[in-house]
Write an enzyme that holds these catalytic residues in place. Structure first.
Site, PDB file in Angstrom:
ATOM      1  N   HIS A  39       0.841  -1.187   0.000  1.00  0.00           N
ATOM      2  CA  HIS A  39       0.000   0.000   0.000  1.00  0.00           C
ATOM      3  C   HIS A  39       0.880   1.241   0.000  1.00  0.00           C
ATOM      4  O   HIS A  39       1.902   1.292   0.668  1.00  0.00           O
ATOM      5  CB  HIS A  39      -0.970   0.039   1.183  1.00  0.00           C
ATOM      6  N   HIS A  73      -2.156   6.366  11.070  1.00  0.00           N
ATOM      7  CA  HIS A  73      -0.709   6.263  11.318  1.00  0.00           C
ATOM      8  C   HIS A  73       0.109   6.575  10.067  1.00  0.00           C
ATOM      9  O   HIS A  73      -0.391   6.558   8.955  1.00  0.00           O
ATOM     10  CB  HIS A  73      -0.329   4.895  11.873  1.00  0.00           C
ATOM     11  N   HIS A 132       0.739  -8.220  10.549  1.00  0.00           N
ATOM     12  CA  HIS A 132      -0.606  -7.989  10.059  1.00  0.00           C
ATOM     13  C   HIS A 132      -1.017  -9.154   9.160  1.00  0.00           C
ATOM     14  O   HIS A 132      -0.196  -9.679   8.404  1.00  0.00           O
ATOM     15  CB  HIS A 132      -0.661  -6.738   9.180  1.00  0.00           C
ATOM     16  N   TYR A 151       3.611  -0.587  16.456  1.00  0.00           N
ATOM     17  CA  TYR A 151       2.966   0.724  16.514  1.00  0.00           C
ATOM     18  C   TYR A 151       3.378   1.459  17.771  1.00  0.00           C
ATOM     19  O   TYR A 151       3.451   0.866  18.855  1.00  0.00           O
ATOM     20  CB  TYR A 151       1.441   0.591  16.559  1.00  0.00           C
TER      21      TYR A 151
HETATM   22 FE   FE2 Z   1       0.732   0.654   8.206  1.00  0.00          FE
END
Ligand code: FE2
Length: 302
Positions: free
Chosen positions: A195, A209, A241, A250
């Site tokens: 992405h 984020h 993920h 994160y």
């Molecule tokens: Fe991400």
């Protein structure tokens, strides 16, 4: 279309000095310039003058995201396509920000300011591009290699997806949908990254984020080690993920903007079929090991 990549993101931060200290000494970016309100930074493996702009403000969040086009004349073509699709545009004059040429500006169906540009000063990668070493000697902290992607929050994910696919010629790599087919998350790319930009269902104009590429699983672990060592607020310790198969941790910058140290991930082509995750498997899709939603993940936006 000739969009090369997501090229920069401008973040609003509460305390510029503290934020610059965090993004340089902790994240390992390099300051490349500053003007009255903002500081400009790049990662070691990026050629352009900056990929992150920090601007002091009363509230954290995202000011804008920007995509670099391959040719200067692509901007005119893009302007026409965006207008024909039904969104208005305006031009930002060259020099409005440090080291940048003119930019085409529009507002996404999710309310986010989005810019397109071609011209930006070049600095080059830290190891040079003749017989380069694999990484520079003087890496600081997490040692971010490049700005990779961002996840924005908004309501009209169908509209955002159609805009990126129909107007900008992006490809949708993955999506998370409800039983009736409503999109809860959409992942879009114009490169072979999993992405360049993604959207999560929620209130318009928000940032979820900023994803920074760190190269390896070991470097994701190192990023989490450094979070603990330096008291940086962690949300997710190193994990995977399901969506994108990315390796991840994160954490939050001093203003509360969520950061991700990211590596791995799929390598999608434009003729791949979209990968679909269903809402009943959302926990596994996002947190593949824990398989349960982390409360703050769906609630903390800036
Ligand atoms: Fe991400």
């Amino acid at each position: 279309m000739s969009i090369l990549r997501i090229g920069r993101i401008e973040l609003r931060v509460l305390d510029l000095k503290e934020s610059v200290d965090y993004y340089t000494r902790f994240m390992g970016l390099t300051e490349t310039g500053r003007d009255d309100n903002s500081v400009y930074l790049k990662a070691w493996d990026e050629y352009d003058h900056h990929s992150l702009v920090l601007t002091e403000a009363d509230s954290p969040g995202v000011d804008h995201v920007a995509f670099k086009v391959r040719h200067a004349e692509d901007l005119e073509d893009l302007n026409q396509r965006i207008n024909e699709w039904g969104l208005s545009t305006e031009w930002l004059a060259a020099g409005s920000r440090l080291a940048e040429g003119e930019a085409l500006v529009t507002t996404l169906p999710t309310g986010h300011r989005c810019e397109f540009y071609h011209q930006i000063e070049r600095i080059g990668i830290a190891v040079g591009n003749t017989n380069p070493e694999p990484w520079p000697d003087d890496l600081q902290g997490v040692g971010v290699q490049r700005f990779d992607h961002c996840l924005l929050v908004g309501n009209d994910l169908e509209g955002a997806t159609r805009f990126f696919v129909e107007v900008l010629d992006f490809h949708q790599s993955e999506r998370l949908i409800t039983a009736d087919g409503t999109m809860l998350a959409t992942f879009l790319h114009c490169t072979n990254k999993a992405h360049d930009i993604a959207f999560l269902k929620g209130p318009d104009t928000k940032l979820h984020h900023v994803g920074f590429y760190v190269g390896t699983w070991d470097n994701v672990l190192k990023a989490a080690d450094l979070q603990s060592r330096h008291g940086v607020r962690t949300e997710l310790t190193p994990s995977r993920h399901g969506l994108t198969r990315g390796l991840t941790t994160y954490f939050f910058d001093p203003s509360g903007n969520r950061n991700e140290a990211y590596s791995g991930g799929t390598f999608p082509y434009y003729d791949d079929e979209v990968v679909t995750w269903t809402e009943d498997q959302a926990g596994k899709a996002i947190f593949f090991h824990g398989r349960e939603m982390i409360e703050t993940f769906g609630e903390v936006f800036t």
